[in-house]
Design a protein around this motif. Structure first.
Motif, PDB file in Angstrom:
ATOM      1  N   GLN A  65      -0.019   0.720   6.100  1.00  0.00           N
ATOM      2  CA  GLN A  65       0.007   0.721   4.628  1.00  0.00           C
ATOM      3  C   GLN A  65       0.613  -0.503   4.212  1.00  0.00           C
ATOM      4  OE1 GLN A  65      -1.642   2.101   2.126  1.00  0.00           O
ATOM      5  NE2 GLN A  65      -1.212   4.145   2.699  1.00  0.00           N
ATOM      6  N   THR A  66       0.134  -1.110   2.901  1.00  0.00           N
ATOM      7  CA  THR A  66       0.648  -2.314   2.520  1.00  0.00           C
ATOM      8  C   THR A  66       1.573  -1.733   1.199  1.00  0.00           C
ATOM      9  OG1 THR A  66      -1.223  -2.483   0.963  1.00  0.00           O
ATOM     10  CG2 THR A  66      -1.204  -3.702   2.991  1.00  0.00           C
ATOM     11  N   TYR A  67       2.585  -2.491   1.219  1.00  0.00           N
ATOM     12  CA  TYR A  67       3.570  -2.349  -0.113  1.00  0.00           C
ATOM     13  C   TYR A  67       3.886  -3.677  -0.657  1.00  0.00           C
ATOM     14  CZ  TYR A  67       4.176   2.429   1.740  1.00  0.00           C
ATOM     15  OH  TYR A  67       4.025   3.616   2.520  1.00  0.00           O
ATOM     16  N   GLN A 123       9.156   3.980   2.657  1.00  0.00           N
ATOM     17  CA  GLN A 123       7.992   4.012   3.528  1.00  0.00           C
ATOM     18  C   GLN A 123       7.872   4.882   4.501  1.00  0.00           C
ATOM     19  OE1 GLN A 123       7.909  -0.146   4.252  1.00  0.00           O
ATOM     20  NE2 GLN A 123       7.850  -0.780   2.122  1.00  0.00           N
ATOM     21  N   GLN A 142      13.594   0.262   1.309  1.00  0.00           N
ATOM     22  CA  GLN A 142      12.320   0.409   1.222  1.00  0.00           C
ATOM     23  C   GLN A 142      11.626   0.867   2.311  1.00  0.00           C
ATOM     24  OE1 GLN A 142      13.967  -2.746   0.878  1.00  0.00           O
ATOM     25  NE2 GLN A 142      12.830  -4.398   1.782  1.00  0.00           N
ATOM     26  N   GLU A 202       7.235   8.435   3.064  1.00  0.00           N
ATOM     27  CA  GLU A 202       6.043   8.657   2.773  1.00  0.00           C
ATOM     28  C   GLU A 202       5.075   8.842   3.987  1.00  0.00           C
ATOM     29  OE1 GLU A 202       2.207   5.912   0.975  1.00  0.00           O
ATOM     30  OE2 GLU A 202       4.307   5.468  -0.015  1.00  0.00           O
TER      31      GLU A 202
END
Length: 144
Positions: A78-80, A133, A129, A136
């Motif tokens: 996933q990108t953030y 992540q 973060q 999530e």
């Protein structure tokens, strides 16, 4: 799950290595000139040349932990946006006890440990973060 090509810009990538109910974490050096000094981090780092996000995180994992994983082992991506708004990648892979035994710590950081996932998520020196992540991923995976 998000995918990417070599031509898309990104700043770097991190990999949560899960084993059973544990997580491999690296204790960062405690020096003022780096981000998150003295915090528990995941394998990963900055992109080199035009490597893909997967190539970046797998190279960093080899350099930092001595583990050579195949791209197919990356079960989540996933990108953030980072604090500058630039894309960074977050990956998850599962490893076994045999691979934990083969870890050869590199020259960045103070050491490494396998800690229970819940301990990392609650740790005051876990990186915010990365906690978000990982949480999530845990919420989205089959079986919750």
């Amino acid at each position: 799950m998000t995918t990417s090509t070599r031509d898309e810009p990104f700043g770097g990538a991190k990999l949560a290595l899960l084993t059973g109910r544990g997580l491999v974490s690296i204790l960062r050096d405690d020096v003022p000139h780096i981000a998150w000094p003295g915090h528990w981090d995941f394998a990963g780092g900055a992109r080199e040349r035009r490597e893909s996000p997967a190539a970046c995180v797998l190279r960093e994992t080899r350099e930092e932990l001595g583990l050579a994983l195949e791209p197919a082992r990356l079960i989540w991506r996933q990108t953030y946006p980072n604090h500058r708004g630039r894309a960074v990648w977050f990956f998850v892979a599962r490893i076994g006890a045999d691979e934990i035994a083969r870890i050869r710590f590199g020259d960045e950081g103070q050491g490494w440990a396998v800690m229970p996932v819940g301990d990392y998520l609650a740790h005051p020196k876990g990186i915010g973060q990365l906690k978000e992540q990982l949480a999530e991923y845990l919420a989205a995976r089959p079986g919750g």
